[in-house]
Design an enzyme around this catalytic site. Structure first.
Site, PDB file in Angstrom:
ATOM      1  CD  GLU A   1      -3.059  -0.523   0.054  1.00 37.14           C
ATOM      2  OE1 GLU A   1      -3.093  -0.235  -1.157  1.00 37.14           O
ATOM      3  OE2 GLU A   1      -3.596  -1.529   0.533  1.00 37.14           O
TER       4      GLU A   1
ATOM      5  CB  ALA B   1     -16.201   1.161  -0.405  1.00 38.90           C
ATOM      6  N   GLY B   2     -13.061   2.634  -1.214  1.00 34.88           N
ATOM      7  CA  GLY B   2     -11.662   2.265  -1.419  1.00 34.88           C
ATOM      8  C   GLY B   2     -11.512   0.995  -2.245  1.00 34.88           C
ATOM      9  CG  LEU B   3     -13.960  -1.733  -2.071  1.00 33.35           C
ATOM     10  CD1 LEU B   3     -15.321  -2.370  -1.826  1.00 33.35           C
ATOM     11  CD2 LEU B   3     -12.840  -2.656  -1.579  1.00 33.35           C
TER      12      LEU B   3
ATOM     13  CB  SER C   1     -12.218   6.015  -9.736  1.00 35.20           C
ATOM     14  OG  SER C   1     -12.641   6.391  -8.482  1.00 35.20           O
TER      15      SER C   1
ATOM     16  CG  ASP D   1      -6.430   1.695  -7.407  1.00 32.09           C
ATOM     17  OD1 ASP D   1      -5.793   0.843  -6.751  1.00 32.09           O
ATOM     18  OD2 ASP D   1      -6.771   2.799  -6.959  1.00 32.09           O
TER      19      ASP D   1
ATOM     20  CE1 TYR E   1      -2.999   7.539  -2.876  1.00 32.75           C
ATOM     21  CE2 TYR E   1      -2.385   9.253  -4.435  1.00 32.75           C
ATOM     22  CZ  TYR E   1      -2.448   7.917  -4.083  1.00 32.75           C
ATOM     23  OH  TYR E   1      -1.943   6.969  -4.938  1.00 32.75           O
TER      24      TYR E   1
HETATM   25  C1  GLA Z   1      -5.260   4.485  -4.068  1.00 31.55           C
HETATM   26  C2  GLA Z   1      -4.519   4.851  -5.353  1.00 31.55           C
HETATM   27  C3  GLA Z   1      -3.487   3.785  -5.713  1.00 31.55           C
HETATM   28  C4  GLA Z   1      -2.586   3.476  -4.515  1.00 31.55           C
HETATM   29  C5  GLA Z   1      -3.414   3.232  -3.259  1.00 31.55           C
HETATM   30  C6  GLA Z   1      -2.554   3.070  -2.041  1.00 31.55           C
HETATM   31  O1  GLA Z   1      -6.020   3.329  -4.264  1.00 31.55           O
HETATM   32  O2  GLA Z   1      -5.425   4.984  -6.420  1.00 31.55           O
HETATM   33  O3  GLA Z   1      -2.739   4.203  -6.821  1.00 31.55           O
HETATM   34  O4  GLA Z   1      -1.654   4.492  -4.324  1.00 31.55           O
HETATM   35  O5  GLA Z   1      -4.340   4.282  -3.020  1.00 31.55           O
HETATM   36  O6  GLA Z   1      -1.796   1.931  -2.135  1.00 31.55           O
END
Ligand code: GLA
Length: 388
Positions: free
Chosen positions: A38, A128-130, A133, A177, A229
């Site tokens: 991560e 939800a961080g999934l 996008s 992602d 971020y």
């Molecule tokens: C988000 C970003 C990814 C990555 C993660 C953290 O999902 O889109 O590129 O940096 O955070 O690992």
């Protein structure tokens, strides 16, 4: 148009009702969770994501007048009509910036995409961080790739989609992602070296081993576009500059102590320590998976969480509670996944204990007065594909 459980027929029918004629095809691109690695992807490091069964579907028909018409079943509002060649960098365009940015990135790379009508419907939870996008960008890019016969390889589509998000959505994300959504395969995690973009599909047959990977969506919203971020990314770049290396990837684990001693700022030291140890954890997990020692990755996942919480400072009370309560209830290991600041955590557990672990997390959330989390199983699934 073929029907079936994948939802293609429904999306095609909704397209026909909306635009008055059937689509040329239907495509799907999944969301993802990251097993480990991560905040390493913008440091040229390693990641190990898997695709979820949840997908974003797009029914698409070609146009020849340069216009893009976009509609989403999941967004209130009608059809958005725009010209991707007129998109301004910097973002601010709402949801349509993701598909429009993907088309624009194809145009920027010299590909002749002459417009499209698109209808979208998604089962990837948003916020939800999934990677909802990335799924939206990738499904658009893959559909255009097929419809206009562009022949762009998937890893390259992922790069263009990252460019779309960086430039036209305005989020300075890395490549993980989009690559996960474009390139993952069923029953595998994807090992990606984000510097060389070398990929390896690593077998990850959880069910066959009597294991389960739970996703706990805390339903706390994170805003990746907001400053945190970008600040993490800037601090990592500052650390690499101070250490005289192109990226933090270039600090080997056995060079960490020396690197830390050379840095003055405690915050920079902590960020550097996270990235260097996290890259090492990816390689450690990879080695364990290669040797068939899947259960042994649990403690490495939990160590990754501690590093994200204490050194990288991107966790939060709800994510920490998932990890503490799941591990206390017998999970093999757990960690936040994705960018952090809310979003989701993953929990590796024995199949036999999975319900108890999920219940323990729900009880802990209720006792802490948090909103009930959404818990589901992460079945390692296929990447983007044409459905019809
Ligand atoms: C988000 C970003 C990814 C990555 C993660 C953290 O999902 O889109 O590129 O940096 O955070 O690992």
């Amino acid at each position: 148009m073929a029907g079936g459980a994948d939802g293609a027929a429904e999306v095609a029918e909704a397209f026909r009702e909306l635009y008055g004629s059937p689509p040329d095809g239907v495509w799907a691109a999944p969301g993802r969770v990251n097993l480990i690695g991560e905040h390493t992807d913008y440091n040229d490091g390693f990641v190990l994501p898997l695709a979820l069964p949840h997908t974003t579907l797009a029914a698409v028909a070609r146009r020849s007048d340069g216009v893009l018409r976009l509609h989403s079943a999941d967004v209130v509002g009608g059809v958005v009509e725009l010209r991707p060649d007129a998109l301004e960098p910097g973002g601010g365009g709402g949801w349509s910036a993701y598909p429009a940015g993907a088309v624009r990135a194809l145009l920027d790379a010299g590909h002749a995409v002459t417009g499209a009508d698109i209808h979208i419907a998604s089962t990837v939870p948003t916020g939800a961080g999934l990677s909802s996008s990335a799924a939206l960008e990738v499904v658009t890019a893959l559909a255009c790739n097929d419809l206009f016969g562009l022949d762009v390889p998937r890893w390259q589509l992922a790069r263009l989609c990252r460019r779309a998000e960086n430039l036209y959505v305005g989020v300075p994300c890395g490549i993980m992602d989009q690559t996960a959504s474009a390139c993952c395969t069923e029953s595998h995690v994807l090992h990606l070296d984000t510097r060389h973009l070398a990929q390896r599909q690593v077998p990850f047959d959880l069910a066959g081993e009597g294991l389960r990977l739970l996703v706990v969506d805390t339903r706390v919203q994170h805003e990746l576009g907001e400053g945190a971020y970008a600040r993490r990314r800037a601090t990592c770049e500052e650390g690499a500059r101070a250490l005289g290396v192109p990226a933090l990837r270039d600090i080997a684990p056995d060079g960490l102590e020396k690197a830390l001693a050379a840095l003055d700022e405690p915050v920079v030291r902590r960020r550097v320590r996270h990235v260097v140890t996290e890259n090492a954890r990816v390689e450690q997990v990879l080695g364990l998976l290669d040797r068939g020692e899947t259960r042994a990755i649990g403690p490495v996942l939990t160590a990754g969480h501690a590093s994200l919480r204490d050194d990288f400072e991107v966790s939060g009370p709800e994510l920490d509670l998932v990890v503490a309560s799941a591990n206390a209830a017998g999970a093999l290991g757990s960690r936040m996944t994705g960018g952090g600041f809310g979003g989701s955590a993953i929990v590796l557990t024995e199949e036999a204990g999975a319900d108890m672990v999920a219940m323990a997390v729900r009880d802990a959330f209720a006792a802490a007065g948090h909103r009930a989390p959404r818990v589901f199983t992460a079945v390692p699934s296929a990447g983007a594909r044409r459905l019809a």
